[in-house]
Motif scaffolding. Structure first.
Motif, PDB file in Angstrom:
ATOM      1  N   ILE A 239       0.853  -1.191   0.000  1.00  0.00           N
ATOM      2  CA  ILE A 239       0.000   0.000   0.000  1.00  0.00           C
ATOM      3  C   ILE A 239       0.891   1.244   0.000  1.00  0.00           C
ATOM      4  N   GLU A 240       0.517   2.225  -0.779  1.00  0.00           N
ATOM      5  CA  GLU A 240       1.147   3.545  -0.669  1.00  0.00           C
ATOM      6  C   GLU A 240       0.047   4.566  -0.426  1.00  0.00           C
ATOM      7  N   THR A 241       0.381   5.615   0.319  1.00  0.00           N
ATOM      8  CA  THR A 241      -0.612   6.646   0.609  1.00  0.00           C
ATOM      9  C   THR A 241      -0.425   7.830  -0.333  1.00  0.00           C
ATOM     10  N   HIS A 242      -1.478   8.132  -1.070  1.00  0.00           N
ATOM     11  CA  HIS A 242      -1.430   9.224  -2.050  1.00  0.00           C
ATOM     12  C   HIS A 242      -2.614  10.153  -1.851  1.00  0.00           C
ATOM     13  N   LEU A 243      -2.495  11.336  -2.430  1.00  0.00           N
ATOM     14  CA  LEU A 243      -3.532  12.337  -2.249  1.00  0.00           C
ATOM     15  C   LEU A 243      -4.394  12.491  -3.491  1.00  0.00           C
ATOM     16  N   LEU A 244      -5.704  12.500  -3.272  1.00  0.00           N
ATOM     17  CA  LEU A 244      -6.640  12.741  -4.380  1.00  0.00           C
ATOM     18  C   LEU A 244      -7.443  14.000  -4.059  1.00  0.00           C
ATOM     19  N   GLN A 245      -7.568  14.858  -5.055  1.00  0.00           N
ATOM     20  CA  GLN A 245      -8.327  16.091  -4.862  1.00  0.00           C
ATOM     21  C   GLN A 245      -9.706  15.983  -5.484  1.00  0.00           C
ATOM     22  N   ALA A 246     -10.594  16.785  -4.974  1.00  0.00           N
ATOM     23  CA  ALA A 246     -11.905  16.952  -5.598  1.00  0.00           C
ATOM     24  C   ALA A 246     -12.266  18.423  -5.465  1.00  0.00           C
ATOM     25  N   CYS A 247     -13.268  18.848  -6.204  1.00  0.00           N
ATOM     26  CA  CYS A 247     -13.674  20.240  -6.118  1.00  0.00           C
ATOM     27  C   CYS A 247     -15.135  20.375  -6.516  1.00  0.00           C
ATOM     28  N   VAL A 248     -15.760  21.451  -6.074  1.00  0.00           N
ATOM     29  CA  VAL A 248     -17.114  21.762  -6.538  1.00  0.00           C
ATOM     30  C   VAL A 248     -17.158  23.194  -7.045  1.00  0.00           C
ATOM     31  N   SER A 249     -18.004  23.380  -8.049  1.00  0.00           N
ATOM     32  CA  SER A 249     -18.206  24.721  -8.583  1.00  0.00           C
ATOM     33  C   SER A 249     -19.296  25.419  -7.783  1.00  0.00           C
ATOM     34  N   GLU A 250     -19.528  26.676  -8.102  1.00  0.00           N
ATOM     35  CA  GLU A 250     -20.695  27.368  -7.557  1.00  0.00           C
ATOM     36  C   GLU A 250     -21.951  26.613  -8.020  1.00  0.00           C
ATOM     37  N   PRO A 251     -23.045  26.696  -7.262  1.00  0.00           N
ATOM     38  CA  PRO A 251     -24.259  25.998  -7.676  1.00  0.00           C
ATOM     39  C   PRO A 251     -24.912  26.651  -8.891  1.00  0.00           C
ATOM     40  N   VAL A 252     -25.370  25.813  -9.809  1.00  0.00           N
ATOM     41  CA  VAL A 252     -26.087  26.308 -10.989  1.00  0.00           C
ATOM     42  C   VAL A 252     -27.371  25.490 -11.151  1.00  0.00           C
ATOM     43  N   LYS A 253     -28.241  25.933 -12.037  1.00  0.00           N
ATOM     44  CA  LYS A 253     -29.490  25.203 -12.264  1.00  0.00           C
ATOM     45  C   LYS A 253     -29.204  23.812 -12.817  1.00  0.00           C
ATOM     46  N   PRO A 254     -30.144  22.866 -12.692  1.00  0.00           N
ATOM     47  CA  PRO A 254     -29.891  21.493 -13.155  1.00  0.00           C
ATOM     48  C   PRO A 254     -29.468  21.456 -14.621  1.00  0.00           C
ATOM     49  N   VAL A 255     -28.307  20.841 -14.874  1.00  0.00           N
ATOM     50  CA  VAL A 255     -27.814  20.757 -16.236  1.00  0.00           C
ATOM     51  C   VAL A 255     -27.374  19.336 -16.574  1.00  0.00           C
ATOM     52  N   LEU A 256     -26.951  18.582 -15.546  1.00  0.00           N
ATOM     53  CA  LEU A 256     -26.364  17.264 -15.788  1.00  0.00           C
ATOM     54  C   LEU A 256     -27.026  16.252 -14.854  1.00  0.00           C
ATOM     55  N   ASP A 257     -27.741  15.276 -15.425  1.00  0.00           N
ATOM     56  CA  ASP A 257     -28.432  14.301 -14.574  1.00  0.00           C
ATOM     57  C   ASP A 257     -27.785  12.924 -14.630  1.00  0.00           C
ATOM     58  N   LYS A 258     -26.505  12.872 -15.026  1.00  0.00           N
ATOM     59  CA  LYS A 258     -25.746  11.617 -15.054  1.00  0.00           C
ATOM     60  C   LYS A 258     -24.389  11.868 -14.404  1.00  0.00           C
ATOM     61  N   VAL A 259     -23.713  10.766 -14.053  1.00  0.00           N
ATOM     62  CA  VAL A 259     -22.293  10.865 -13.733  1.00  0.00           C
ATOM     63  C   VAL A 259     -21.557  10.612 -15.044  1.00  0.00           C
ATOM     64  N   VAL A 260     -20.603  11.455 -15.396  1.00  0.00           N
ATOM     65  CA  VAL A 260     -19.887  11.288 -16.659  1.00  0.00           C
ATOM     66  C   VAL A 260     -18.391  11.257 -16.402  1.00  0.00           C
ATOM     67  N   THR A 261     -17.703  10.330 -17.070  1.00  0.00           N
ATOM     68  CA  THR A 261     -16.243  10.305 -16.960  1.00  0.00           C
ATOM     69  C   THR A 261     -15.626  10.505 -18.337  1.00  0.00           C
ATOM     70  N   PHE A 262     -14.509  11.213 -18.352  1.00  0.00           N
ATOM     71  CA  PHE A 262     -13.758  11.499 -19.569  1.00  0.00           C
ATOM     72  C   PHE A 262     -12.886  10.284 -19.860  1.00  0.00           C
ATOM     73  N   GLY A 263     -12.901   9.811 -21.109  1.00  0.00           N
ATOM     74  CA  GLY A 263     -12.186   8.573 -21.402  1.00  0.00           C
ATOM     75  C   GLY A 263     -10.753   8.752 -21.861  1.00  0.00           C
ATOM     76  N   ALA A 264     -10.356   9.997 -22.144  1.00  0.00           N
ATOM     77  CA  ALA A 264      -9.001  10.206 -22.657  1.00  0.00           C
ATOM     78  C   ALA A 264      -8.063  10.706 -21.569  1.00  0.00           C
ATOM     79  N   GLY A 265      -8.532  10.721 -20.362  1.00  0.00           N
ATOM     80  CA  GLY A 265      -7.699  11.159 -19.240  1.00  0.00           C
ATOM     81  C   GLY A 265      -8.356  10.673 -17.984  1.00  0.00           C
ATOM     82  N   HIS A 266      -8.309  11.464 -16.949  1.00  0.00           N
ATOM     83  CA  HIS A 266      -8.923  11.064 -15.693  1.00  0.00           C
ATOM     84  C   HIS A 266      -9.723  12.238 -15.154  1.00  0.00           C
ATOM     85  N   PHE A 267     -11.012  12.243 -15.415  1.00  0.00           N
ATOM     86  CA  PHE A 267     -11.885  13.318 -14.959  1.00  0.00           C
ATOM     87  C   PHE A 267     -13.292  12.770 -14.846  1.00  0.00           C
TER      88      PHE A 267
END
Lengths: 418, 90
Positions: free
Chosen positions: A254-282
């Protein structure tokens, strides 16, 4: 304990909500318990809950250095999925999906489970082939998977970049419709409240200083609030696993590493799925408050900092804007980090150890949140019965010695690039 | 942002480097009988503790040399950097 219901809500409204019971107590540690769980995060709390519920072992203490739910269970991006290819991972996480579906009723606590679906985007023909293969493997294991072409993806997430002249055009995607999100804090609090109600002692602000091991057996744990005896001790400490392993003279994969997350300001409903980018890590989803919840790569070097560094965040958000250009218009509200127990094959460890009575639950990498109920359920079984359950038999510690690795991504031992 | 003093090029930003893991891990010697445990320790098992940590970095956008860096894993303070062929003192 008062049940949470609409009638109790109305009743307590009449007294200005001043007479609710405390959700859990603040007990003084006893001298001895049947089982001590170290780590009051999601996995630790779930383990204690299932020990009490499934195995009727209620003389249990959870000891937590900080406060419950203050670590990774309060720091993740709340995604729940079971889109794995290898049988061990697929069956384990699909078992967990079933527990997620029943969790709010089970815990009498609204965990806001939202099976909105997850789409992994593909950006080349080769990636479409890979996703077709993964989707087929999932369906063979009874997990729902739908391969989407470009037009179908566009129908579902029209805000993604479908213009022709982009570096990573969207070819299609793999969707697991039953995947989704849940309110992470509620999961910790729901498990804590029910575990406490069944007699589990939740002891916060209690740091483990050392262990009492003799003749290959565990006898107890030394803490900042005194010595506690127990014949069975379970470690559920995620990113702090190596620190406790050192006190036990163990070296783990096991190695201990750091993962970040972030949230934007709240906006009206725009995205009703979880989406991942396939050409990187997002990955991205929208919270009930309207914030866009985003995450991506590890910071890339061993870290216990619990807060991130800017270059990685910039890199991750660049991928996000490439995928959904409207994100560039949003202001960032918060960023934070959590420390991950990155295992050498990307899969977890739930097992007994060479010390009798000491049980290990670690190596969740950045997939710990979705595994919370299944991890707690199987770890409770492993501790109570002193043998692993079929569901976690693949998550053995000695697989690194025997070569039965569960390397879902085929990345090898470079944990910081996974 | 980390600033790493490359022993060949001087102080540069983290963006020029890529990470290479624990520098204290040693490959078992060739030509000798190696136990499974020794192989495990080399390939998989890591201490990865909070505090001082010797690690490998490559100056990919610079001189392309591998270097050794002693860094604190909690504060990110960098204490010392060495060329790849220099021995670390644990």
């Amino acid at each position: 304990m008062q049940k949470y219901s609409v009638f109790n809500l109305i009743k307590n409204a009449l007294s200005n909500h001043e007479n609710w019971d405390l959700a859990w107590k603040d007990p003084t540690p006893k001298k001895e318990y049947d089982v001590v769980i170290i780590g009051g995060g999601g996995h630790g709390l779930a383990t204690a809950y299932y020990l009490a519920k499934e195995h009727k072992i209620t003389n249990v203490a959870i000891i937590e250095k900080g406060w419950i739910g203050g670590g990774n269970v309060g720091r993740n991006t709340t995604i729940i999925r079971s889109n794995y290819m290898h049988d061990d991972n697929a069956l384990f996480s699909e078992f967990g999906m079933d527990l997620w579906r029943r969790m709010s009723q089970d815990l009498n606590y609204n965990v806001m489970f939202s099976p909105r679906g997850i789409i992994n985007l593909a950006h080349s023909d080769a990636q479409m082939n890979t996703y077709a293969r993964r989707g087929n493997s999932m369906r063979l294991n009874g997990i729902d998977a739908v391969l989407l072409n470009r037009e179908e993806v566009k129908e579902i997430i029209p805000m993604a970049d479908f213009s022709e002249n982009v570096r990573f055009p969207i070819f299609g995607g793999l969707m697991q419709p039953s995947a989704g999100t849940a309110r992470h804090d509620a999961v910790a609090w729901g498990y804590a409240r029910q575990a406490d109600d069944m007699g589990v002692d939740i002891i916060q602000n209690c740091e483990v200083i050392g262990f009492d091991v003799s003749a290959g057996k565990i006898n107890g744990v030394r803490t900042s609030r005194g010595d506690i005896k127990a014949k069975k001790i379970g470690l559920c400490v995620a990113g702090s696993t190596n620190i406790l392993a050192e006190k036990l003279n163990m070296t783990l994969p096991i190695e201990t590493h750091l993962l970040q997350a972030c949230v934007s300001e709240p906006v009206k409903p725009v995205l009703d799925k979880v989406v991942t980018f396939g050409a990187g890590h997002f990955y991205i989803s929208q919270s009930d408050k309207g914030e866009m919840v985003m995450g991506g790569d590890l910071d890339g070097y061993n870290s216990y900092a619990q807060r991130g560094n800017l270059p990685t965040l910039q890199h991750v958000l660049t991928e996000g804007i490439a995928m959904m250009p409207f994100l560039s218009k949003l202001k960032m509200l918060r960023t934070w980090g959590g420390i991950m127990d990155m295992s050498m094959d990307g899969s977890p460890i739930i097992d007994k150890t060479h010390i009798e009575g000491l049980y290990l639950n670690c190596g969740w990498c950045y997939g710990g949140f979705k595994a919370t109920p299944a991890s707690g359920w199987t770890f409770a079984h492993t501790i109570a019965q002193d043998r692993v359950h079929e569901l976690n038999s693949g998550y053995s510690l000695n697989r690194f010695n025997t070569g039965h690795l569960l390397d879902e991504k085929g990345l090898g031992t470079k944990t910081w690039i996974s | 942002m980390l600033y790493i003093k490359c022993p060949h090029c001087g102080m540069r930003s983290q963006n020029e480097f890529s990470y290479g893991g624990d520098a204290s891990v040693k490959r078992p010697e060739l030509g000798k009988e190696v136990s499974d445990q020794d192989w495990d320790n080399f390939v998989y098992n890591r201490k990865s503790l909070r505090g001082k940590h010797w690690e490998l970095w490559q100056h990919v956008s610079g001189c392309r040399q591998w270097i050794k860096v002693e860094r604190d894993t909690a504060t990110h303070e960098i204490f010392k950097t060495l060329k790849a062929n220099e021995e670390i003192s644990l």
